[in-house]
Design a protein around this motif. Structure first.
Motif, PDB file in Angstrom:
ATOM      1  N   LYS A 106      29.315   6.294  24.197  1.00 49.04           N
ATOM      2  CA  LYS A 106      29.312   7.022  25.462  1.00 49.04           C
ATOM      3  C   LYS A 106      28.602   6.188  26.538  1.00 49.04           C
ATOM      4  N   GLN A 133      29.381  10.519  20.412  1.00 46.74           N
ATOM      5  CA  GLN A 133      28.392  11.468  20.931  1.00 46.74           C
ATOM      6  C   GLN A 133      27.517  11.898  19.754  1.00 46.74           C
ATOM      7  N   ARG A 136      25.373  15.285  18.959  1.00 44.07           N
ATOM      8  CA  ARG A 136      25.894  16.531  18.393  1.00 44.07           C
ATOM      9  C   ARG A 136      25.382  16.732  16.962  1.00 44.07           C
ATOM     10  N   SER A 192      24.905  11.798  29.652  1.00 44.27           N
ATOM     11  CA  SER A 192      26.143  11.958  28.870  1.00 44.27           C
ATOM     12  C   SER A 192      25.898  12.807  27.633  1.00 44.27           C
ATOM     13  N   HIS A 193      24.733  12.632  27.005  1.00 43.13           N
ATOM     14  CA  HIS A 193      24.402  13.430  25.824  1.00 43.13           C
ATOM     15  C   HIS A 193      24.149  14.890  26.186  1.00 43.13           C
ATOM     16  N   ASP A 196      27.285  16.764  27.357  1.00 43.54           N
ATOM     17  CA  ASP A 196      28.174  16.997  26.215  1.00 43.54           C
ATOM     18  C   ASP A 196      27.674  18.160  25.369  1.00 43.54           C
ATOM     19  N   VAL A 336      35.003  13.754  18.080  1.00 41.66           N
ATOM     20  CA  VAL A 336      34.737  13.872  19.525  1.00 41.66           C
ATOM     21  C   VAL A 336      35.905  13.214  20.257  1.00 41.66           C
ATOM     22  N   GLU A 340      37.458  15.630  25.532  1.00 36.78           N
ATOM     23  CA  GLU A 340      36.143  16.252  25.669  1.00 36.78           C
ATOM     24  C   GLU A 340      35.217  15.372  26.508  1.00 36.78           C
ATOM     25  N   ALA A 341      35.273  14.070  26.277  1.00 38.12           N
ATOM     26  CA  ALA A 341      34.447  13.144  27.044  1.00 38.12           C
ATOM     27  C   ALA A 341      34.823  13.172  28.517  1.00 38.12           C
ATOM     28  N   ALA A 344      33.163  16.075  30.209  1.00 33.58           N
ATOM     29  CA  ALA A 344      31.764  15.770  30.500  1.00 33.58           C
ATOM     30  C   ALA A 344      31.649  14.857  31.714  1.00 33.58           C
TER      31      ALA A 344
END
Length: 363
Positions: A106, A133, A136, A192-193, A196, A336, A340-341, A344
């Motif tokens: 990421k 990611q 998670r 980013s973390h 997400d 992931v 989904e990214a 975010a």
């Protein structure tokens, strides 16, 4: 699929980059995942090559550039991209066009549009494109998901999440660069973390407000940023990323209609990986001492004994690459997805605009 091997043979992995992400996270997790084999590391740095050889032995191969690696794409089954952020899109594009599944650290890209272009290319080629990611699978996040599943907190009203550090002196490097092409700064790094995680827990964002500052002398990229997300379901996420926090707040403070959960401290897996510990080496993996457990309760601060200790679920970074291997071999779910990214990145782009223009951005 190019380079696919027999069912009983490990998938051969080419790892692009052997800096922090490559050496601390990706290489050790790849090498200890059943069904994966670290085949080639891309680095032009002799010291990093020596470091990789010392850890993984003479059987590992090296390439000086991503192009050199992709020249023998038929000898590989998966490309992992752990190089600087600005290289993610071009290398991932080249690897997908070479017919190889791809894992990208990421953030996958600098914009949501670029992430969606990559996702479309992967879908068109029928190839896995997954984003690392790893948070998670942090112990505290897994604990929080368990609490939600058990209904312990009631309806969630506010989610506070922090990655705060005290680093008053600059370290140098591209992550602190003010050049937009580098995609540096904490908003896109630690943010980013946190974004997400918030989207995984509470679903799509309806609006975003952010404050972003450059506080340290000589700094060029954001080092103290706050993001407020109002989710479509009404939950409010308050996210803090900072390198200038002299007193660290709780990693999580989650407030529900029945109770709250407060957790201090970071998941131990990164520190263990940095210290040379490895999953499956005989040590207990991802487990933290009882003294660091969070607390669940209502009406009193956990710092004065309020609530009850909540056992922290063991962290599980190895689960990410196990899922990647299963997705490639057996058609299992992508742990992931790039889609989904991209969602975010919609939030991160909105946060950057909000901080710049002092506005709330609707999505």
């Amino acid at each position: 699929m190019t380079g696919m091997t027999g069912t009983g043979t490990p998938l051969r992995v080419g790892l692009v980059g052997y800096g922090l992400a490559g050496s601390v996270f990706h290489a050790p997790l790849i090498a200890t995942t059943e069904g994966l084999a670290l085949d080639t590391v891309v680095t032009s740095n002799p010291e990093r090559e020596a470091q990789a050889r010392a850890e993984f032995g003479d059987g590992i191969r090296f390439a000086a550039t991503p192009d050199d690696l992709l020249d023998r794409a038929d000898e590989l089954d998966l490309i992992v991209i752990a190089s600087p952020n600005k290289t993610h899109v071009p290398i991932a594009t080249a690897a997908l066009k070479a017919g190889l599944p791809v894992v990208v650290d990421k953030p996958i890209a600098g914009t949501a549009a670029e992430a969606r272009e990559l996702a479309a290319l992967a879908d068109e080629r029928g190839l896995l494109l997954s984003v690392f990611q790893n948070r998670r699978w942090d112990n505290d996040f897994l604990t929080l998901r368990k609490l939600f599943a058990d209904g312990e907190l009631g309806d969630i009203q506010r989610f506070e999440s922090r990655f705060e550090r005290w680093r008053p002196q600059l370290k140098g490097g591209w992550r602190e660069s003010g050049d937009p092409a580098e995609i540096g700064g904490l908003l896109y790094d630690l943010g980013s973390h946190l974004v997400d995680q918030a989207l995984v827990l509470f679903g799509p964002a309806a609006s975003v407000y952010a404050e972003s500052d450059v506080r340290r002398p000589g700094a060029l990229a954001d080092d103290d940023t706050f993001i407020a997300i109002t989710h479509e379901n009404g939950v409010r996420s308050h996210l803090y990323v900072s390198a200038t926090t002299a007193q660290l707040g709780p990693r999580f403070r989650v407030l529900g209609s029945q109770a709250g959960y407060v957790k201090y401290g970071l998941d131990p897996q990164e520190a263990d990986l940095r210290d040379g510990k490895r999953p499956g080496d005989g040590s207990v993996w991802g487990v933290e001492p009882e003294a660091l457990w969070g607390r669940v309760g209502s009406g009193e601060s956990p710092q004065t004994g309020g609530g009850r200790p909540e056992p922290t679920v063991a962290g599980a970074y190895p689960a990410y690459y196990a899922a990647v291997a299963a997705a490639i071999r057996d058609g299992g779910p992508n742990p992931v997805s790039a889609h989904e990214a991209a969602a975010a990145l919609d939030v991160l782009e909105a946060a950057r605009r909000s901080a710049r223009d002092a506005v709330v951005v609707s999505l």
